[in-house]
Design a protein around this motif. Structure first.
Motif, PDB file in Angstrom:
ATOM      1  N   VAL A 161       0.844  -1.198   0.000  1.00 16.71           N
ATOM      2  CA  VAL A 161       0.000   0.000   0.000  1.00 16.71           C
ATOM      3  C   VAL A 161       0.879   1.247   0.000  1.00 16.71           C
ATOM      4  O   VAL A 161       0.620   2.212  -0.740  1.00 16.71           O
ATOM      5  N   ALA A 162       1.926   1.245   0.830  1.00 17.86           N
ATOM      6  CA  ALA A 162       2.819   2.403   0.893  1.00 17.86           C
ATOM      7  C   ALA A 162       3.483   2.659  -0.461  1.00 17.86           C
ATOM      8  O   ALA A 162       3.608   3.804  -0.906  1.00 17.86           O
ATOM      9  N   ARG A 163       3.888   1.603  -1.135  1.00 20.68           N
ATOM     10  CA  ARG A 163       4.518   1.771  -2.451  1.00 20.68           C
ATOM     11  C   ARG A 163       3.506   2.274  -3.475  1.00 20.68           C
ATOM     12  O   ARG A 163       3.839   3.080  -4.351  1.00 20.68           O
ATOM     13  N   LEU A 164       2.270   1.785  -3.394  1.00 22.65           N
ATOM     14  CA  LEU A 164       1.224   2.285  -4.288  1.00 22.65           C
ATOM     15  C   LEU A 164       1.002   3.780  -4.054  1.00 22.65           C
ATOM     16  O   LEU A 164       0.892   4.558  -5.009  1.00 22.65           O
ATOM     17  N   GLN A 165       0.961   4.188  -2.797  1.00 25.05           N
ATOM     18  CA  GLN A 165       0.755   5.605  -2.499  1.00 25.05           C
ATOM     19  C   GLN A 165       1.915   6.463  -3.019  1.00 25.05           C
ATOM     20  O   GLN A 165       1.711   7.557  -3.540  1.00 25.05           O
ATOM     21  N   LYS A 166       3.150   5.978  -2.901  1.00 20.14           N
ATOM     22  CA  LYS A 166       4.298   6.709  -3.447  1.00 20.14           C
ATOM     23  C   LYS A 166       4.200   6.822  -4.965  1.00 20.14           C
ATOM     24  O   LYS A 166       4.505   7.870  -5.557  1.00 20.14           O
TER      25      LYS A 166
END
Length: 371
Positions: free
Chosen positions: A132-137
């Protein structure tokens, strides 16, 4: 009967002839004697520093090499399912980047997303994880700056996902912001996040390993040439080169030089290093395999140079022995002047001459000894 005076005259004449022969013989020297006496005599050989062109000769044959291509989607993973193309939104020459809608396979959209996002599950509101964090970045890099990197799916994250579909003219998944789902199978990835379409399938065709939805080139075409070791050492990255092909010519630069490579079994390439050269815009239309002549550009300027045969070396490097500078008068002494050792820095070599760095103690016209 012989008269005594005649005998005396004959005797005197013979004596004079013998004396003259002796004197003449002492004055005439045999060539062998001269050679023996001169055997230890050294004839000095000199040369001069000059202002002249020293153009390194380089002649390589290269050819256009295709850049790296990747299939989208990559079916080598063994994925199966319907393969019919139901929509195609790009064509050869189009650029791809995160957010680009490519087309659809069996009705499922194929949208480019950042290549560092782990794609393995659907994501809905309140889901959390490193993916999720990578998607948000990735969403922030795409321009959705309002998305916080929290590692948890929030409404603002789902709104950015909805906008990706809307901007592509697609129906957004979910009826409201909160029930939107990030459907991972709707997204594909390109190494480096960008590329250019070189091949696209037609609607109603079937994708396969040999016929992907699109074939994407992720690095540009280049010119490759095999150079011998000494040639490659003269071609560090950034070196300016002259390129020529049947329909034109242009300049370019060296991009990279490989490690030492062995020759091939067919003896078409000698041992050496592969030189990669940027393909100039003027040659953008050349097909892969097109041969290109490669050379160093001609500068046409005079530089300070000395003959290669005058250069000597010791532990301190290259040097020449100076006999007389150009601004020094000729010696009136019978013995030649003692040579002075002057260190030099060699910048280039060609046709028996070496370009050297300018040195006040070694102006053009300086006489140097040839060892």
């Amino acid at each position: 009967m012989l008269h005594p005076w005649r005998i005396g005259v004959f005797t005197v004449v013979m004596i004079l002839i013998l004396v003259a022969s002796f004197v003449a013989g002492s004055l005439v020297r045999r060539p062998e004697s001269t050679a023996l006496e001169n055997r230890d005599t050294t004839v000095p050989v000199t040369a001069r520093a000059e202002m002249r062109e020293v153009q390194e000769v380089l002649a390589l044959k290269g050819s256009v090499v295709s850049g790296t291509t990747v299939p989208i989607p990559d079916l080598n993973s063994g994925a199966s399912g319907p393969t019919v193309v139901t929509d195609i939104a790009v064509g050869p020459g189009d650029s791809l980047a995160p957010g680009t809608y490519i087309g659809a396979i069996a009705g499922r959209p194929q949208i480019v997303i950042g290549d560092d996002v782990p794609l393995y599950r659907d994501l809905k509101l309140n889901d959390a994880g490193s993916d999720v964090a990578r998607l948000q970045k990735a969403l922030r890099r795409m321009g959705y700056q309002g998305v916080p990197v929290t590692g948890r799916i929030e409404a603002v994250t789902l709104e950015a996902v909805r906008l990706i579909y809307a901007n592509a003219g697609l129906e957004t998944p979910g009826k409201t912001k909160n029930d939107t789902t990030f459907r991972w199978l709707d997204f594909v990835q390109i190494p480096g996040d960008s590329g250019r379409v070189v091949q696209a399938s037609a609607v109603a065709s079937h994708v396969s390993r040999d016929a992907p939805l699109v074939l994407v080139q992720t690095s540009p075409n280049t010119i490759a040439a095999r150079a011998l070791i000494l040639q490659a050492d003269r071609l560090p990255p950034g070196t300016q080169l002259r390129l020529k092909w049947p329909s034109g010519e242009s300049s370019s630069t060296v991009e990279a030089v490989s490690r030492l490579l062995p020759g091939d079994a067919a003896a078409t390439k000698p041992p050496g290093k592969d030189v990669s050269i940027k393909l100039p815009d003027q040659a953008a239309g050349l097909p892969p395999g097109q041969e290109v002549d490669i050379s160093l550009p001609t500068e046409g300027k005079a530089v300070l140079a000395v003959p290669l045969i005058s250069i000597q070396r010791d532990a301190g490097g290259a040097f020449v022995e100076v006999l007389r500078r150009a601004d020094e008068p000729s010696s009136t002494s019978a013995s030649p002047p003692a040579p002075r050792k002057v260190k030099i820095t060699i910048k280039a070599q060609a046709a028996g001459w070496a370009e050297i760095e300018a040195d006040p103690s070694l102006p053009a016209g300086t006489e140097v000894r040839v060892p």
